[in-house]
Design a protein around this motif. Structure first.
Motif, PDB file in Angstrom:
ATOM      1  N   UNK A   1      31.428  17.894  40.840  1.00 37.99           N
ATOM      2  CA  UNK A   1      31.818  19.172  40.298  1.00 37.99           C
ATOM      3  C   UNK A   1      31.021  20.255  41.009  1.00 37.99           C
ATOM      4  N   UNK A   2      31.722  21.080  41.697  1.00 37.45           N
ATOM      5  CA  UNK A   2      31.030  22.164  42.375  1.00 37.45           C
ATOM      6  C   UNK A   2      30.879  23.325  41.417  1.00 37.45           C
ATOM      7  N   UNK A   3      29.801  24.031  41.559  1.00 41.83           N
ATOM      8  CA  UNK A   3      29.550  25.176  40.696  1.00 41.83           C
ATOM      9  C   UNK A   3      28.879  26.251  41.514  1.00 41.83           C
ATOM     10  N   UNK A   4      29.110  27.471  41.097  1.00 40.90           N
ATOM     11  CA  UNK A   4      28.437  28.575  41.752  1.00 40.90           C
ATOM     12  C   UNK A   4      26.945  28.492  41.501  1.00 40.90           C
ATOM     13  N   UNK A   5      26.179  29.139  42.331  1.00 43.38           N
ATOM     14  CA  UNK A   5      24.734  29.126  42.166  1.00 43.38           C
ATOM     15  C   UNK A   5      24.266  30.249  41.250  1.00 43.38           C
ATOM     16  N   UNK A   6      25.186  31.104  40.827  1.00 46.14           N
ATOM     17  CA  UNK A   6      24.842  32.216  39.956  1.00 46.14           C
ATOM     18  C   UNK A   6      24.499  31.683  38.575  1.00 46.14           C
ATOM     19  N   UNK A   7      23.332  32.052  38.096  1.00 49.76           N
ATOM     20  CA  UNK A   7      22.886  31.641  36.766  1.00 49.76           C
ATOM     21  C   UNK A   7      23.272  32.726  35.762  1.00 49.76           C
ATOM     22  N   UNK A   8      23.867  32.325  34.628  1.00 49.52           N
ATOM     23  CA  UNK A   8      24.314  33.285  33.628  1.00 49.52           C
ATOM     24  C   UNK A   8      23.200  33.606  32.643  1.00 49.52           C
ATOM     25  N   UNK A  33      33.190  47.702  24.381  1.00 44.87           N
ATOM     26  CA  UNK A  33      33.071  46.574  23.462  1.00 44.87           C
ATOM     27  C   UNK A  33      31.657  46.009  23.448  1.00 44.87           C
ATOM     28  N   UNK A  34      31.051  45.918  24.621  1.00 40.66           N
ATOM     29  CA  UNK A  34      29.737  45.277  24.751  1.00 40.66           C
ATOM     30  C   UNK A  34      28.574  46.262  24.651  1.00 40.66           C
ATOM     31  N   UNK A  35      28.879  47.549  24.625  1.00 44.40           N
ATOM     32  CA  UNK A  35      27.816  48.541  24.572  1.00 44.40           C
ATOM     33  C   UNK A  35      27.022  48.620  25.862  1.00 44.40           C
ATOM     34  N   UNK A  36      27.721  48.446  26.989  1.00 49.20           N
ATOM     35  CA  UNK A  36      27.073  48.494  28.301  1.00 49.20           C
ATOM     36  C   UNK A  36      27.656  49.637  29.124  1.00 49.20           C
ATOM     37  N   UNK A  37      26.934  50.035  30.145  1.00 48.35           N
ATOM     38  CA  UNK A  37      27.455  51.038  31.066  1.00 48.35           C
ATOM     39  C   UNK A  37      28.587  50.438  31.893  1.00 48.35           C
ATOM     40  N   UNK A  38      29.576  51.262  32.216  1.00 49.08           N
ATOM     41  CA  UNK A  38      30.716  50.808  33.014  1.00 49.08           C
ATOM     42  C   UNK A  38      30.258  50.205  34.338  1.00 49.08           C
ATOM     43  N   UNK A  39      29.302  50.862  35.005  1.00 45.22           N
ATOM     44  CA  UNK A  39      28.801  50.347  36.283  1.00 45.22           C
ATOM     45  C   UNK A  39      28.114  48.985  36.126  1.00 45.22           C
ATOM     46  N   UNK A  40      27.449  48.774  35.001  1.00 41.99           N
ATOM     47  CA  UNK A  40      26.796  47.490  34.732  1.00 41.99           C
ATOM     48  C   UNK A  40      27.843  46.388  34.623  1.00 41.99           C
ATOM     49  N   UNK A  41      28.906  46.672  33.864  1.00 41.60           N
ATOM     50  CA  UNK A  41      29.985  45.685  33.701  1.00 41.60           C
ATOM     51  C   UNK A  41      30.643  45.404  35.047  1.00 41.60           C
ATOM     52  N   UNK A  42      30.927  46.457  35.792  1.00 39.01           N
ATOM     53  CA  UNK A  42      31.593  46.292  37.086  1.00 39.01           C
ATOM     54  C   UNK A  42      30.739  45.472  38.050  1.00 39.01           C
ATOM     55  N   UNK A  43      29.445  45.749  38.120  1.00 41.56           N
ATOM     56  CA  UNK A  43      28.584  45.016  39.054  1.00 41.56           C
ATOM     57  C   UNK A  43      28.391  43.574  38.603  1.00 41.56           C
ATOM     58  N   UNK A  45      30.613  41.763  36.882  1.00 48.35           N
ATOM     59  CA  UNK A  45      31.872  41.070  37.188  1.00 48.35           C
ATOM     60  C   UNK A  45      31.966  40.736  38.672  1.00 48.35           C
ATOM     61  N   UNK A  46      31.589  41.677  39.513  1.00 50.55           N
ATOM     62  CA  UNK A  46      31.617  41.435  40.959  1.00 50.55           C
ATOM     63  C   UNK A  46      30.671  40.293  41.333  1.00 50.55           C
ATOM     64  N   UNK A  47      29.481  40.264  40.730  1.00 51.85           N
ATOM     65  CA  UNK A  47      28.523  39.191  41.005  1.00 51.85           C
ATOM     66  C   UNK A  47      29.046  37.841  40.520  1.00 51.85           C
ATOM     67  N   UNK A  51      29.897  34.928  43.028  1.00 55.15           N
ATOM     68  CA  UNK A  51      29.003  33.789  42.836  1.00 55.15           C
ATOM     69  C   UNK A  51      29.715  32.499  42.463  1.00 55.15           C
ATOM     70  N   UNK A  52      31.044  32.531  42.411  1.00 49.07           N
ATOM     71  CA  UNK A  52      31.797  31.309  42.120  1.00 49.07           C
ATOM     72  C   UNK A  52      31.777  30.894  40.660  1.00 49.07           C
ATOM     73  N   UNK A  53      31.448  31.824  39.766  1.00 51.09           N
ATOM     74  CA  UNK A  53      31.388  31.501  38.346  1.00 51.09           C
ATOM     75  C   UNK A  53      32.789  31.374  37.746  1.00 51.09           C
ATOM     76  N   UNK A  54      33.723  32.182  38.233  1.00 53.10           N
ATOM     77  CA  UNK A  54      35.067  32.214  37.676  1.00 53.10           C
ATOM     78  C   UNK A  54      36.026  31.335  38.476  1.00 53.10           C
ATOM     79  N   UNK A  55      36.784  30.518  37.759  1.00 51.86           N
ATOM     80  CA  UNK A  55      37.832  29.723  38.398  1.00 51.86           C
ATOM     81  C   UNK A  55      38.970  30.640  38.830  1.00 51.86           C
ATOM     82  N   UNK A  56      39.783  30.169  39.772  1.00 51.09           N
ATOM     83  CA  UNK A  56      40.947  30.975  40.164  1.00 51.09           C
ATOM     84  C   UNK A  56      41.913  31.142  38.989  1.00 51.09           C
ATOM     85  N   UNK A  57      42.692  32.213  39.041  1.00 58.30           N
ATOM     86  CA  UNK A  57      43.673  32.510  37.992  1.00 58.30           C
ATOM     87  C   UNK A  57      44.650  31.350  37.807  1.00 58.30           C
TER      88      UNK A  57
END
Length: 161
Positions: A1-8, A33-43, A45-47, A51-57
């Motif tokens: 099982x391959x997994x991204x190296x990004x730690x959550x 919803x999460x009480x976070x800055x938009x830029x925080x959420x965007x960055x 999600x990009x990470x 980082x391979x955390x999300x499977x393809x659609x």
């Protein structure tokens, strides 16, 4: 099982839980919803994406919607030096959804879909014809009792379980 190296962290887990509840949520609505800055959420999600955390659609598409109503798991014993070649050959068969390396008697667990029993026969014959395949054993998937899920683990990571 391959997994991204990004730690959550807990915030990542909360973000992914919010996305699992509403996959079409905008960055702005997730931030609210999460009480976070938009830029925080965007960055974040990009990470997570890079980082391979999300499977393809495509993981969300049910084979039944494409006419593949029969599912099976094929265990494959392989000549050891042929493992990579066999995996490549299996990847070339469209009905092969996933191939996982195993320890134990079988070397590979191959998830396949078929239109019907005759189609499954054709697919298993195709697998058996791959050079390096020694033996296969096919098991029909009769019913899914627990769908693929991550929410319980995300809830634990987010500290909400």
């Amino acid at each position: 099982m391959t997994a991204g190296t990004t730690r959550l962290d807990a915030t990542d887990a909360r973000l992914l839980l919010a996305l699992s509840e509403d996959p079409r949520a905008t960055v702005l609505s997730l931030a609210q919803t999460l009480g976070l800055a938009r830029n925080t959420v965007q960055s974040r999600l990009a990470r997570l994406e890079s980082g391979g955390v999300l499977d393809p659609f495509e993981r969300r598409v049910r084979p039944e919607a494409l006419g593949y109503r029969l599912g099976a798991y094929v265990t494959v014993q392989v000549v050891q030096r042929s493992l990579a070649d066999v995996a490549d050959a299996l990847a070339a068969i469209p009905e092969v959804l996933e191939v996982t390396g195993l320890s134990g008697v079988a070397d590979l667990l191959v998830q396949v879909v078929a239109v019907d029993a005759d189609d499954l026969w054709r697919i298993t014959e195709q697998v058996l014809a791959i050079p390096g395949v020694q033996r296969t054993d096919t098991n029909l998937a009769l019913r899914r009792f627990v769908d693929h899920r991550m929410a319980p683990l995300l809830e634990r990571a987010a500290g909400t379980d």
